[in-house]
Design a protein around this motif. Structure first.
Motif, short mmCIF file in Angstrom:
data_model
loop_
_atom_site.label_atom_id
_atom_site.label_comp_id
_atom_site.label_asym_id
_atom_site.label_seq_id
_atom_site.Cartn_x
_atom_site.Cartn_y
_atom_site.Cartn_z
N PRO A 29 2.64 -6.72 2.09
CA PRO A 29 3.31 -6.23 0.88
C PRO A 29 2.33 -5.67 -0.16
CG PRO A 29 4.32 -8.27 1.60
CD PRO A 29 3.11 -8.08 2.46
N SER A 30 1.15 -6.27 -0.29
CA SER A 30 0.17 -5.77 -1.27
C SER A 30 -0.31 -4.37 -0.88
CB SER A 30 -1.05 -6.70 -1.34
OG SER A 30 -0.67 -8.02 -1.61
N LEU A 31 -0.60 -4.18 0.41
CA LEU A 31 -1.10 -2.88 0.87
C LEU A 31 -0.03 -1.79 0.74
CD1 LEU A 31 -3.00 -4.06 4.11
CD2 LEU A 31 -4.04 -3.24 1.99
N VAL A 32 1.24 -2.15 1.03
CA VAL A 32 2.32 -1.17 0.91
C VAL A 32 2.54 -0.83 -0.57
CG1 VAL A 32 4.79 -0.77 1.28
CG2 VAL A 32 3.44 -1.89 3.07
N ALA A 33 2.53 -1.86 -1.43
CA ALA A 33 2.73 -1.63 -2.87
C ALA A 33 1.65 -0.71 -3.44
CB ALA A 33 2.75 -2.97 -3.61
N ARG A 34 0.43 -0.87 -2.93
CA ARG A 34 -0.70 -0.07 -3.41
C ARG A 34 -0.46 1.43 -3.20
NH1 ARG A 34 -6.18 -1.79 -0.66
NH2 ARG A 34 -5.64 -3.77 -1.64
N GLU A 35 0.27 1.78 -2.13
CA GLU A 35 0.52 3.20 -1.82
C GLU A 35 1.67 3.77 -2.65
OE1 GLU A 35 -1.64 4.85 0.02
OE2 GLU A 35 -2.67 2.91 0.23
N GLY A 36 2.55 2.89 -3.19
CA GLY A 36 3.66 3.34 -4.03
C GLY A 36 4.66 4.21 -3.31
N ARG A 37 4.86 4.00 -2.01
CA ARG A 37 5.78 4.83 -1.22
C ARG A 37 6.87 3.97 -0.61
NH1 ARG A 37 3.29 7.56 3.28
NH2 ARG A 37 5.18 8.80 3.19
N ASP A 38 7.90 4.62 -0.06
CA ASP A 38 9.00 3.90 0.58
C ASP A 38 8.48 3.14 1.81
OD1 ASP A 38 11.98 3.50 0.99
OD2 ASP A 38 11.39 4.43 2.91
N PHE A 39 8.86 1.88 1.93
CA PHE A 39 8.33 1.00 2.99
C PHE A 39 8.69 1.53 4.38
CE2 PHE A 39 8.89 -3.41 5.08
CZ PHE A 39 7.60 -3.38 5.58
N LYS A 40 10.00 1.75 4.60
CA LYS A 40 10.44 2.18 5.94
C LYS A 40 9.80 3.51 6.33
CE LYS A 40 14.54 3.36 8.62
NZ LYS A 40 16.00 3.52 8.63
N GLN A 41 9.80 4.45 5.39
CA GLN A 41 9.22 5.77 5.65
C GLN A 41 7.74 5.64 6.03
OE1 GLN A 41 10.80 8.51 5.88
NE2 GLN A 41 8.94 9.71 6.29
N THR A 42 7.03 4.77 5.30
CA THR A 42 5.59 4.57 5.56
C THR A 42 5.39 3.99 6.96
OG1 THR A 42 5.29 4.12 3.21
CG2 THR A 42 3.50 3.44 4.67
N VAL A 43 6.17 2.95 7.30
CA VAL A 43 6.03 2.31 8.61
C VAL A 43 6.34 3.31 9.73
CG1 VAL A 43 7.00 0.52 10.13
CG2 VAL A 43 6.46 -0.03 7.75
N LEU A 44 7.38 4.11 9.53
CA LEU A 44 7.75 5.10 10.56
C LEU A 44 6.66 6.14 10.75
CD1 LEU A 44 11.58 5.62 9.96
CD2 LEU A 44 10.46 4.55 11.93
N GLU A 45 6.07 6.59 9.64
CA GLU A 45 4.97 7.57 9.75
C GLU A 45 3.80 6.97 10.51
OE1 GLU A 45 3.58 9.66 6.20
OE2 GLU A 45 5.67 9.79 5.55
N ILE A 46 3.49 5.70 10.21
CA ILE A 46 2.35 5.04 10.88
C ILE A 46 2.65 4.94 12.39
CG2 ILE A 46 1.02 2.89 11.07
CD1 ILE A 46 1.60 2.44 8.04
N CYS A 47 3.88 4.59 12.73
CA CYS A 47 4.26 4.44 14.15
C CYS A 47 4.14 5.76 14.91
CB CYS A 47 5.69 3.91 14.27
SG CYS A 47 5.85 2.18 13.80
N GLU A 48 4.32 6.87 14.21
CA GLU A 48 4.19 8.17 14.88
C GLU A 48 2.72 8.54 15.10
OE1 GLU A 48 6.56 9.86 16.34
OE2 GLU A 48 7.90 8.25 15.68
N ILE A 49 1.83 7.95 14.29
CA ILE A 49 0.39 8.27 14.42
C ILE A 49 -0.27 7.38 15.47
CG2 ILE A 49 -1.82 8.39 13.19
CD1 ILE A 49 -0.09 8.58 10.57
#
Ligand code: G3P
Length: 214
Positions: A29-49
């Motif tokens: 949660p700290s790392l996601v909050a640091r980026e200030g972006r939508d959680f699901k969107q961020t996880v999905l982008e990471i999964c594509e990479i």
């Protein structure tokens, strides 16, 4: 040893993936909050990479709610691993989620006894935090050494993810001690690629090459 990147920063993940050495990603949660972006969107982008495990952490503290969150996260993408804290409820949720075929990474692990209980609950991944143990005046890497022995003693299939990695020494020791995985911040992964003698050697080779051309 598998190398995961400990970040929710997509640019860092793209860079590390381009080096051909990245096996997975852990977020919290700290790392996601640091980026200030939508959680699901961020996880999905990471999964594509990254075609490997990508940890997404639950916020709930009760087992049934952790299981509900975990079911939602795991439906997002096949690479998602559900991260739960090492509490009695976390262990209970781990047992249920793993029983449903959903892989769990138990996080915030600070003792070998906790590692034993995570393994018994059937966790696919167990994340001891070495840096925070060092901060508390304990020896984080000693705990990794003991945890690796424990898992081997009983042929547990759980994999240790060395987390809260703060130094090159942590990364090196994780591999020497036989940890399955280390999750490493980008800054330290970048440092791992470098050595002053590599840079000096390149400068010398290029200078000699130029001299020979004259
Ligand atoms: O993966 C856990 C890690 O992010 C914790 O690191 O440096 O906040 O202790 P740190």
């Amino acid at each position: 040893m598998k190398i995961f990147l400990d970040t929710a920063n997509v640019a860092e993940i793209k860079t590390a993936a381009s080096w051909g050495i990245l096996d997975g990603v852990t977020t919290n949660p700290s790392l996601v909050a640091r980026e200030g972006r939508d959680f699901k969107q961020t996880v999905l982008e990471i999964c594509e990479i990254v075609d490997g495990p990508v940890s997404a952490e639950v916020i709930s503290l009760e087992a049934d709610k952790m299981v509900a969150e975990g079911n939602v996260f795991s439906a997002w993408h096949k690479n998602v691993i559900v991260k739960v804290p090492c509490t009695p409820d976390g262990l209970k949720a781990t047992k249920i989620l793993e029983g449903q075929g959903i892989k769990v990474n138990v996080t915030l692990v600070f003792s070998v006894n906790q590692v034993l209980l995570c393994a018994k609950a059937g966790a696919s991944f167990i994340s001891p935090f070495v840096g925070r143990l060092d901060d508390a005046g304990e020896d984080g890497m000693k705990m990794i050494a003991e945890s690796v022995v424990l898992l081997k003693n009983y042929n547990y299939e759980s994999q240790i993810i060395v987390a809260s990695v703060r130094s090159l020494e942590h990364a090196k020791q994780a591999a020497i001690l036989g940890a399955h995985i280390a999750t490493i911040p980008f800054k330290i992964l970048e440092q791992m690629t470098k050595h002053p003698l590599t840079d000096a050697g390149i400068t010398k080779f290029l200078a000699d090459w130029e001299k020979a051309k004259k």
